[in-house]
Design an enzyme around this catalytic site. Structure first.
Site, mmCIF file in Angstrom:
data_model
loop_
_atom_site.group_PDB
_atom_site.id
_atom_site.type_symbol
_atom_site.label_atom_id
_atom_site.label_comp_id
_atom_site.label_asym_id
_atom_site.label_seq_id
_atom_site.Cartn_x
_atom_site.Cartn_y
_atom_site.Cartn_z
ATOM 1 N N MET A 173 -33.386 74.655 -26.268
ATOM 2 C CA MET A 173 -32.791 75.970 -26.013
ATOM 3 C C MET A 173 -31.425 75.824 -25.360
ATOM 4 S SD MET A 173 -33.221 79.256 -26.341
ATOM 5 C CE MET A 173 -31.458 79.489 -26.607
ATOM 6 N N LYS A 174 -31.305 74.900 -24.416
ATOM 7 C CA LYS A 174 -30.018 74.694 -23.749
ATOM 8 C C LYS A 174 -28.959 74.227 -24.742
ATOM 9 C CE LYS A 174 -26.711 73.916 -20.859
ATOM 10 N NZ LYS A 174 -26.704 72.938 -19.770
ATOM 11 N N LEU A 175 -29.343 73.328 -25.652
ATOM 12 C CA LEU A 175 -28.382 72.835 -26.637
ATOM 13 C C LEU A 175 -27.974 73.940 -27.607
ATOM 14 C CD1 LEU A 175 -29.872 69.292 -27.322
ATOM 15 C CD2 LEU A 175 -27.809 69.851 -26.026
#
Length: 300
Positions: A173-175
């Protein structure tokens, strides 16, 4: 105070320091480690306890957080010599760094051998948001462990979103978030450069973009800082964004997914990071794109 919590923090850099600072308080013994003794000294002055290694922090604290610059450092801190894996007191390890799915799973497997539960907890928002407690916290892992650390994460950021029970889900999700942000910054920089080259006023362009369908937070909260001389100061190096976009493309490749637009975006950030802008603020992507266009985008 009847009970004081022993918390650990490893990595007191641009993001780690303001995040760790939010855990300081009368009910917390904060144990810290960083390679920079000056930074540790500043935390000692605020009531923290400095230690000589990640292992020493893990000897003193049951819950240890880490905020580190890249996967190799994260692995070394977790299970290298003097890593947290050999700590006597640690139970939960919260990795807030952006290191990718494979790395966080490797850390989880290694620490589990020592009875330590790893929590995947990358963050988004930049240094200004970290200082003000406005970060978005993404988390995945064992539900009971996530529930135990959520009150501390809520103290660091304003939003905590659980992405699932598996390590790596928060990393993905962060990427995804950082790749979208990076793409928006490149596209906005190219659009502003086009308008500037054609003689449009930057303030007028921003007025239209910020109230129209071309708007994005990458433009209105990040890139806007590069429009005035001396304000390239969002607080993260350009090379960090290049690293995150490359990590995201690697994850897509592992899943058998083609991302042609984002692959082109990676090429822009990689070219920018190959020059003297790598250690400059991420908003300097505008400087690189200006150079390619042979123009200058400046308010006033």
């Amino acid at each position: 105070m009847s009970h004081r919590f022993n918390l650990g923090w490893i990595g007191l850099g641009q993001m780690g320091a303001p995040m760790a600072e939010r855990l300081l308080g009368e009910e917390v013994n904060l144990h810290v480690f960083d390679l920079d003794p000056e930074v540790m000294g500043a935390f000692v002055d605020k009531g923290a306890v400095a230690h000589a290694s990640p292992q020493a922090v893990a000897d003193a604290a049951e819950i240890v957080f880490a905020c580190l610059p890249d996967p190799s450092v994260s692995e070394r801190v977790a299970f290298g010599p003097d890593g947290v894996a050999t700590g006597r007191k640690i139970r939960l390890y919260v990795e807030t760094s952006t290191i990718g799915n494979g790395c966080i799973q490797a850390i989880g497997i290694e620490l589990a051998k020592s009875g330590i539960v790893t929590i995947d907890g990358p963050i988004s928002g930049g240094a200004p948001a970290a200082r003000e407690g406005r970060l978005t916290m993404m988390v995945s892992g064992d539900p009971d462990a996530v529930a135990e650390v959520t009150p501390w994460l809520s103290r660091i950021g304003r939003q905590v979103t659980c992405l699932g029970p598996r390590l790596g889900q928060a990393q993905i999700m962060k990427l995804v978030n950082n790749m979208v942000m990076a793409a928006n910054m490149v596209v906005a920089s190219e659009g502003l450069s086009l308008g500037s080259k054609a003689g449009l006023d930057v303030v007028a362009m921003m007025e239209v973009l910020m109230t129209s369908t071309g708007s994005s937070r990458a433009l209105t909260e990040i890139l806007v800082r590069a429009l005035h001389p001396g304000t390239d100061d969002f607080g993260a190096h350009l090379s960090i964004v290049q690293k995150d976009v490359s990590l995201g493309i690697s994850e897509a490749t592992a899943l058998g997914i083609s991302l042609p637009a984002l692959d082109a975006v990676r090429g822009v950030w990689t070219a920018a990071a190959a020059g003297d802008l790598a250690r400059q603020d991420l908003t300097c992507i505008l400087r690189y794109i200006e150079q390619q266009a042979g123009t200058e985008v400046r308010a006033g």
